[in-house]
Design a protein around this motif. Structure first.
Motif, PDB file in Angstrom:
ATOM      1  N   GLU A  51       9.048  19.962  81.394  1.00  0.00           N
ATOM      2  CA  GLU A  51      10.369  20.008  80.765  1.00  0.00           C
ATOM      3  C   GLU A  51      10.925  18.600  80.576  1.00  0.00           C
ATOM      4  O   GLU A  51      11.530  18.284  79.537  1.00  0.00           O
ATOM      5  N   LEU A  52      10.701  17.737  81.553  1.00  0.00           N
ATOM      6  CA  LEU A  52      11.156  16.349  81.469  1.00  0.00           C
ATOM      7  C   LEU A  52      10.432  15.593  80.358  1.00  0.00           C
ATOM      8  O   LEU A  52      11.063  14.867  79.573  1.00  0.00           O
ATOM      9  N   GLU A  53       9.129  15.784  80.282  1.00  0.00           N
ATOM     10  CA  GLU A  53       8.354  15.128  79.218  1.00  0.00           C
ATOM     11  C   GLU A  53       8.824  15.607  77.847  1.00  0.00           C
ATOM     12  O   GLU A  53       8.936  14.813  76.903  1.00  0.00           O
ATOM     13  N   GLY A  54       9.116  16.909  77.736  1.00  0.00           N
ATOM     14  CA  GLY A  54       9.608  17.449  76.470  1.00  0.00           C
ATOM     15  C   GLY A  54      10.969  16.882  76.116  1.00  0.00           C
ATOM     16  O   GLY A  54      11.235  16.558  74.944  1.00  0.00           O
ATOM     17  N   ALA A  55      11.849  16.749  77.120  1.00  0.00           N
ATOM     18  CA  ALA A  55      13.188  16.205  76.872  1.00  0.00           C
ATOM     19  C   ALA A  55      13.112  14.752  76.411  1.00  0.00           C
ATOM     20  O   ALA A  55      13.850  14.336  75.507  1.00  0.00           O
ATOM     21  N   ARG A  56      12.237  13.975  77.024  1.00  0.00           N
ATOM     22  CA  ARG A  56      12.090  12.570  76.617  1.00  0.00           C
ATOM     23  C   ARG A  56      11.576  12.457  75.187  1.00  0.00           C
ATOM     24  O   ARG A  56      12.027  11.602  74.413  1.00  0.00           O
ATOM     25  N   SER A  57      10.639  13.321  74.837  1.00  0.00           N
ATOM     26  CA  SER A  57      10.114  13.320  73.470  1.00  0.00           C
ATOM     27  C   SER A  57      11.201  13.748  72.474  1.00  0.00           C
ATOM     28  O   SER A  57      11.358  13.136  71.399  1.00  0.00           O
ATOM     29  N   ASP A  58      11.973  14.784  72.853  1.00  0.00           N
ATOM     30  CA  ASP A  58      13.057  15.260  71.982  1.00  0.00           C
ATOM     31  C   ASP A  58      14.130  14.187  71.815  1.00  0.00           C
ATOM     32  O   ASP A  58      14.707  14.041  70.725  1.00  0.00           O
ATOM     33  N   ALA A  62      15.436  12.690  68.380  1.00  0.00           N
ATOM     34  CA  ALA A  62      16.855  12.845  68.024  1.00  0.00           C
ATOM     35  C   ALA A  62      17.487  11.486  67.721  1.00  0.00           C
ATOM     36  O   ALA A  62      18.332  11.377  66.817  1.00  0.00           O
ATOM     37  N   ARG A  63      17.119  10.461  68.451  1.00  0.00           N
ATOM     38  CA  ARG A  63      17.680   9.133  68.207  1.00  0.00           C
ATOM     39  C   ARG A  63      17.194   8.552  66.879  1.00  0.00           C
ATOM     40  O   ARG A  63      17.938   7.880  66.167  1.00  0.00           O
ATOM     41  N   ALA A  67      19.773   7.781  63.677  1.00  0.00           N
ATOM     42  CA  ALA A  67      19.882   6.493  62.983  1.00  0.00           C
ATOM     43  C   ALA A  67      20.054   6.693  61.480  1.00  0.00           C
ATOM     44  O   ALA A  67      20.629   5.847  60.789  1.00  0.00           O
ATOM     45  N   GLU A  68      19.565   7.816  60.994  1.00  0.00           N
ATOM     46  CA  GLU A  68      19.670   8.111  59.570  1.00  0.00           C
ATOM     47  C   GLU A  68      20.802   9.099  59.266  1.00  0.00           C
ATOM     48  O   GLU A  68      21.361   9.098  58.179  1.00  0.00           O
ATOM     49  N   ASP A  69      21.111   9.960  60.257  1.00  0.00           N
ATOM     50  CA  ASP A  69      22.144  10.983  60.060  1.00  0.00           C
ATOM     51  C   ASP A  69      22.952  11.091  61.354  1.00  0.00           C
ATOM     52  O   ASP A  69      22.441  11.569  62.374  1.00  0.00           O
ATOM     53  N   SER A  70      24.200  10.713  61.347  1.00  0.00           N
ATOM     54  CA  SER A  70      25.033  10.646  62.554  1.00  0.00           C
ATOM     55  C   SER A  70      25.278  12.007  63.186  1.00  0.00           C
ATOM     56  O   SER A  70      25.685  12.095  64.352  1.00  0.00           O
ATOM     57  N   THR A  71      25.037  13.073  62.451  1.00  0.00           N
ATOM     58  CA  THR A  71      25.259  14.409  63.015  1.00  0.00           C
ATOM     59  C   THR A  71      24.284  14.705  64.163  1.00  0.00           C
ATOM     60  O   THR A  71      24.519  15.629  64.955  1.00  0.00           O
ATOM     61  N   ALA A  73      23.632  12.567  66.514  1.00  0.00           N
ATOM     62  CA  ALA A  73      24.015  11.748  67.672  1.00  0.00           C
ATOM     63  C   ALA A  73      24.461  12.627  68.837  1.00  0.00           C
ATOM     64  O   ALA A  73      24.141  12.346  70.005  1.00  0.00           O
ATOM     65  N   GLU A  74      25.219  13.680  68.554  1.00  0.00           N
ATOM     66  CA  GLU A  74      25.707  14.558  69.616  1.00  0.00           C
ATOM     67  C   GLU A  74      24.549  15.253  70.330  1.00  0.00           C
ATOM     68  O   GLU A  74      24.537  15.382  71.563  1.00  0.00           O
ATOM     69  N   GLU A  75      23.556  15.683  69.554  1.00  0.00           N
ATOM     70  CA  GLU A  75      22.375  16.317  70.133  1.00  0.00           C
ATOM     71  C   GLU A  75      21.619  15.325  71.020  1.00  0.00           C
ATOM     72  O   GLU A  75      21.167  15.672  72.126  1.00  0.00           O
ATOM     73  N   ALA A  76      21.505  14.084  70.555  1.00  0.00           N
ATOM     74  CA  ALA A  76      20.821  13.057  71.346  1.00  0.00           C
ATOM     75  C   ALA A  76      21.546  12.807  72.664  1.00  0.00           C
ATOM     76  O   ALA A  76      20.911  12.648  73.719  1.00  0.00           O
ATOM     77  N   ASP A  77      22.871  12.787  72.626  1.00  0.00           N
ATOM     78  CA  ASP A  77      23.651  12.573  73.853  1.00  0.00           C
ATOM     79  C   ASP A  77      23.451  13.726  74.842  1.00  0.00           C
ATOM     80  O   ASP A  77      23.364  13.507  76.058  1.00  0.00           O
ATOM     81  N   ALA A  78      23.401  14.943  74.318  1.00  0.00           N
ATOM     82  CA  ALA A  78      23.210  16.108  75.186  1.00  0.00           C
ATOM     83  C   ALA A  78      21.841  16.067  75.867  1.00  0.00           C
ATOM     84  O   ALA A  78      21.711  16.370  77.067  1.00  0.00           O
ATOM     85  N   ILE A  79      20.826  15.683  75.117  1.00  0.00           N
ATOM     86  CA  ILE A  79      19.479  15.578  75.700  1.00  0.00           C
ATOM     87  C   ILE A  79      19.439  14.454  76.733  1.00  0.00           C
ATOM     88  O   ILE A  79      18.870  14.601  77.827  1.00  0.00           O
TER      89      ILE A  79
END
Length: 359
Positions: A51-58, A62-63, A67-71, A73-79
């Motif tokens: 699960e940790l490896e998957g989260a790091r990949s996600d 997401a980041r 960088a191309e679509d700010s929408t 960013a929230e998903e990246a912060d949650a991960i």
């Protein structure tokens, strides 16, 4: 744990999974059970690691998208917020384990100071553990018991066994029960209504399957007595000398068993318990010699005298080692022990985490 060790963990888990999928392995039930326990022990850590490896990949993906679509960013912060929690969880699961956590146990309860009232309280403790075992679907067997005149227990030996391959077995839950348990209440024998304090002792140790390190026990080191099984007040309940008491002369350890059907069965079971006692004694001696090396191991919660007080007038149970208090003594004596055992487990885990961080 570094990357190479994590790879070894994944490799061992995959190998066990493949071995356990082979029907031929299950022809040897003892081997299959041991492999199953080890697989169950590794599975939670492997699950969190994946699960940790998957989260790091996600997070990386997401980041890049953010960088191309700010929408995104929230998903990246949650991960990103999940990752430290997973890392902490993995660290907890990879802490050095007590090798007996998945073991069954033998539990001894002995009345202490307080005479008949102590024996009555010892009987309450035995029933408490039997009911706790029943709540968890464990098998509890009274190997030996000597009752007092009023129906209390002078001493009792109980074997408690789990039915599965749970890595957090009976020992993991009950290993901190050893020590002096104190009761405060108005005894049944007290006519003036005064509160008395008495105590009973609890000894708990893993029912170790592999006691090979004990080696052969010479006959000259054993004194074996046979007698008739006794019931309430010491009254004989059997017409044959089927009960067995074994004394290990070098250590003074005494083990009795009277609840099997024959003298041979009682002797066999008593020898199993004696071997487990000797194996634990050898482990504890080794722990004293290498205490620094074992400091991160489980069993660090203090087992000194007066580990717990059962106060009947206030319906209160107090565990003095971790400062636990609750006003549900009636429920606890009916086998609802999980809250106090969780407090002991959490205290031990936090101590091991602190030792890991400082080390």
């Amino acid at each position: 744990m570094d990357a190479s060790n994590l790879a070894e963990l994944l490799g061992e888990h995959a190998e066990l999974e493949a071995v356990l999928a082979d029907p031929a392995v299950h022809a040897d039930q003892d081997r299959a059970r041991k492999l199953g326990k080890r697989y169950a022990e590794l599975t939670p850590a492997v699950k969190v690691l994946r699960e940790l490896e998957g989260a790091r990949s996600d997070l990386e993906a997401a980041r890049e998208l953010a960088a191309e679509d700010s929408t995104f960013a929230e998903e990246a912060d949650a991960i990103a917020a999940r990752i430290p929690k997973l890392e902490t969880k993995l660290t907890e699961l990879l802490l050095p384990r007590d090798p007996h956590d998945g073991s069954d146990v033998v539990l001894e309860v002995k009345s202490g100071e307080g005479g008949e009232e102590s024996a009555l309280f010892a009987g309450d403790l035995v029933r408490m553990y039997l009911r706790y075992a029943e709540r968890h679907g464990w098998k509890a067997e009274v190997l030996d018991s000597t009752e007092s005149d009023l129906g209390g227990v002078k001493d009792a030996t109980v074997a408690i066994k789990s039915k599965g391959t749970d890595p957090e077995g009976v020992w993991a839950r009950l290993k901190f029960e050893g020590g002096v348990h104190r009761v405060q209440r108005v005894p049944a024998t007290e006519s003036q209504g005064r509160i008395h304090t008495s105590a009973a002792g609890v000894l708990v140790y893993p029912d170790i399957e592999d006691t090979s390190e004990v080696g052969e026990i010479p006959d000259k080191d054993l004194r074996i007595d046979v007698y008739r099984s006794s019931g309430k007040g010491g009254q004989s309940v059997n017409t044959t000398d089927s009960a067995v008491r074994i004394t290990h002369l070098p250590t003074g350890i005494v083990v009795s068993c009277q609840n099997e059907r024959s003298q041979l069965q009682n002797k066999t079971r008593a020898m199993q318990v004696l071997r487990a006692r000797l194996a634990v004694a050898a482990e504890e001696e080794a722990a004293k010699v290498a205490s620094d090396a074992r400091r991160s191991q489980v069993r660090t919660v203090d087992r000194s005298e007066r580990v717990r007080t059962y106060n009947f007038p206030e319906n209160r149970i107090s565990d003095h080692r971790v400062g636990f208090k609750a006003h549900n003594l009636d429920a606890v004596l009916d086998g609802d022990l999980d809250a106090v055992l969780d407090a002991l487990f959490d205290a031990d885990r936090n101590e091991r985490l602190a030792a890991h961080s400082s080390g």
